[in-house]
Design an enzyme around this catalytic site. Structure first.
Site, PDB file in Angstrom:
ATOM      1  N   TRP A 104       0.835  -1.210   0.000  1.00 28.10           N
ATOM      2  CA  TRP A 104       0.000   0.000   0.000  1.00 28.10           C
ATOM      3  C   TRP A 104       0.863   1.251   0.000  1.00 28.10           C
ATOM      4  O   TRP A 104       0.572   2.219  -0.704  1.00 28.10           O
ATOM      5  CB  TRP A 104      -0.962   0.004   1.184  1.00 28.10           C
ATOM      6  CG  TRP A 104      -1.943  -1.129   1.153  1.00 28.10           C
ATOM      7  CD1 TRP A 104      -2.083  -2.125   2.084  1.00 28.10           C
ATOM      8  CD2 TRP A 104      -2.933  -1.397   0.151  1.00 28.10           C
ATOM      9  NE1 TRP A 104      -3.083  -2.982   1.711  1.00 28.10           N
ATOM     10  CE2 TRP A 104      -3.617  -2.568   0.531  1.00 28.10           C
ATOM     11  CE3 TRP A 104      -3.290  -0.770  -1.053  1.00 28.10           C
ATOM     12  CZ2 TRP A 104      -4.656  -3.120  -0.236  1.00 28.10           C
ATOM     13  CZ3 TRP A 104      -4.325  -1.315  -1.815  1.00 28.10           C
ATOM     14  CH2 TRP A 104      -4.987  -2.483  -1.400  1.00 28.10           C
TER      15      TRP A 104
ATOM     16  N   ASP B 223      -1.495   6.969   5.976  1.00 27.69           N
ATOM     17  CA  ASP B 223      -2.541   6.020   5.623  1.00 27.69           C
ATOM     18  C   ASP B 223      -2.740   5.153   6.859  1.00 27.69           C
ATOM     19  O   ASP B 223      -1.878   4.355   7.224  1.00 27.69           O
ATOM     20  CB  ASP B 223      -2.077   5.176   4.426  1.00 27.69           C
ATOM     21  CG  ASP B 223      -3.086   4.087   4.054  1.00 27.69           C
ATOM     22  OD1 ASP B 223      -4.115   3.962   4.740  1.00 27.69           O
ATOM     23  OD2 ASP B 223      -2.833   3.359   3.065  1.00 27.69           O
TER      24      ASP B 223
ATOM     25  N   LYS C  20     -12.080  -1.466   7.491  1.00 26.37           N
ATOM     26  CA  LYS C  20     -11.348  -2.272   8.472  1.00 26.37           C
ATOM     27  C   LYS C  20     -11.805  -1.937   9.894  1.00 26.37           C
ATOM     28  O   LYS C  20     -12.595  -2.671  10.443  1.00 26.37           O
ATOM     29  CB  LYS C  20      -9.851  -2.108   8.278  1.00 26.37           C
ATOM     30  CG  LYS C  20      -9.372  -2.948   7.085  1.00 26.37           C
ATOM     31  CD  LYS C  20      -8.492  -2.217   6.145  1.00 26.37           C
ATOM     32  CE  LYS C  20      -8.246  -3.044   4.879  1.00 26.37           C
ATOM     33  NZ  LYS C  20      -7.475  -2.304   3.901  1.00 26.37           N
TER      34      LYS C  20
HETATM   35  C1  LIG Z   1      -6.993  -1.932   2.707  1.00 26.23           C
HETATM   36  C2  LIG Z   1      -5.945  -0.900   2.605  1.00 26.23           C
HETATM   37  C3  LIG Z   1      -5.902   0.019   1.547  1.00 26.23           C
HETATM   38  C4  LIG Z   1      -6.840  -0.044   0.370  1.00 26.23           C
HETATM   39  O1  LIG Z   1      -8.007   0.588   0.659  1.00 26.23           O
HETATM   40  P1  LIG Z   1      -9.145   0.821  -0.424  1.00 26.23           P
HETATM   41  O2  LIG Z   1     -10.189   1.471   0.416  1.00 26.23           O
HETATM   42  O3  LIG Z   1      -9.528  -0.521  -0.952  1.00 26.23           O
HETATM   43  O4  LIG Z   1      -8.611   1.708  -1.472  1.00 26.23           O
HETATM   44  C5  LIG Z   1      -4.924   1.000   1.582  1.00 26.23           C
HETATM   45  N1  LIG Z   1      -4.044   1.077   2.584  1.00 26.23           N
HETATM   46  C6  LIG Z   1      -4.052   0.205   3.601  1.00 26.23           C
HETATM   47  C7  LIG Z   1      -3.038   0.328   4.684  1.00 26.23           C
HETATM   48  C8  LIG Z   1      -5.006  -0.808   3.639  1.00 26.23           C
HETATM   49  O5  LIG Z   1      -5.007  -1.683   4.657  1.00 26.23           O
END
Ligand SMILES: *Cc1c(COP(=O)(O)O)cnc(C)c1O
Length: 353
Positions: A99, A166, A190
């Protein structure tokens, strides 16, 4: 009977959240209408989004210098929206996984990206430490929890430039000084709710500095001006988000959740370390409290382990396709009891040899 859901995302939410969300689909707060069929500009929904935005900041302990927004497009859209709004000449990125690397790749479309540290060569098993952040960078981007590899920052990097994170897979899972960040984003699916909405918390003074023209939907300032209602937001997902935020408060906030998450993670990691048939993936000091990644020491035993998991109603434990092995995601809403069941399965796996 509910299964023990260790899914990495979309993932488990508290039973109260499922209950209230399902009631609101039929009849939202006694209105005679479903939460899905009301206008996003109705007073009922305005109350939802206002409460959700305020509560997110309150739980993070952030004041008026910040705004909370609920946007579309998942964390992946934030990969580009961040540089759109903040990258004038150069940004620094720390590469701690898939990511993080995807975020950097998007930013490179907008300007220079300086990958100041990476753990890629070692399979992303650790979080780089002691990094030097260039003082002329517009911001430093990190991924606080690396969902696929099971690593997490336990100490934030020292930086004088704005810190962007993020936090998709560890937001609101522990006490943290959120005021150290200039911008935080997290896809809902999540720790925050259903998929479809993305929480962004941004310090207002960072915005409006880039010279490029921004498409409307990409412009944080425009979304702020429109109270996060520039276009139709993901109304149901935001409602579920509000329920989750209220649930977090009812649990005693981040301090209580942090303790509970630590207990769950310790229990599982201790068993993985003790059990001769399993081995943890990430370096110990960087282990994630949210995603516990492990392998079997003998791959030929996989079928037996899978069968035991199935028998115990354990779901969603298969590792990410890029790492293999297993990943138990133990987010906020996963009860201690589910971890205890998994630990019992691991012990039984050893007993049966
Ligand atoms: C799941 C995840 C993403 C992707 O998220 P989307 O909402 O599907 O774009 C990005 N960064 C991290 C750390 C994630 O766990």
């Amino acid at each position: 009977m509910r299964k023990h859901n260790f899914s990495a995302g979309p993932s488990i939410l508290a039973p109260e959240v499922f209950q209230k969300a399902s009631e609101a689909i039929i009849n939202f707060e006694g209105s005679g209408l479903s939460v899905i069929e009301i206008s996003h500009r109705s007073k009922e929904f305005l109350r939802v989004i206002e409460r959700a935005r305020a509560l997110a900041l309150e739980i993070a302990g952030l004041g008026d210098e910040y705004e909370a927004l609920y946007l579309h497009g998942g964390a992946s859209t934030q990969f580009l929206m961040v540089p759109y709004n903040l990258l004038q000449t150069k940004a620094a990125y720390i590469d701690t996984g898939t990511w993080a690397s995807k975020a950097q790749k998007e930013a490179a479309l907008f300007g220079e990206t300086d990958v100041i540290a990476s753990s890629k060569a070692d399979g992303y098993k650790y979080i780089p430490k002691g990094v030097t952040v260039p003082t002329d960078a517009d911001y430093l981007h990190i991924t606080t929890n690396n969902t696929i590899y099971g690593t997490e920052y336990h100490h934030l990097p020292e930086t004088r430039v704005p810190l962007v994170a993020d936090m998709s897979s560890d937001i609101f899972s522990r006490p943290l000084d959120y005021s150290k960040f200039g911008l935080i984003y997290a896809g809902s699916q999540k720790n925050l709710g259903a998929s479809g909405s993305t929480l962004v918390m941004v310090k207002k003074e960072l915005l409006g500095k880039v010279t490029r023209k921004l498409p409307s939907m990409m412009d944080y300032q425009l979304h702020i001006k429109n109270d996060s209602l520039y276009n139709t937001p993901a109304t149901f997902a935001i409602y579920v988000n509000l329920l989750v935020l209220e649930w977090i408060q009812a649990q005693g906030g981040l301090k209580a959740l942090g303790l509970c998450n630590k207990t769950k993670a310790d229990l599982l990691y201790n068993e993985i370390d003790r059990n001769p048939l399993t081995i943890g993936y990430a370096n110990k000091e960087d282990r994630s409290l949210m995603n516990v990644v492990f392998n079997l020491t003998d791959e030929s035993t996989q079928e037996r382990f899978d069968a035991l998991c199935k028998e115990a109603d354990i779901s969603g434990i298969k590792g990410h396709r890029s790492v293999g092995g297993y990943r138990a995601s133990i987010y906020n809403a996963l009860p201690l009891e589910s971890v205890e069941v998994l630990v019992e399965v691991l012990k039984e796996f050893e007993r049966r040899g």
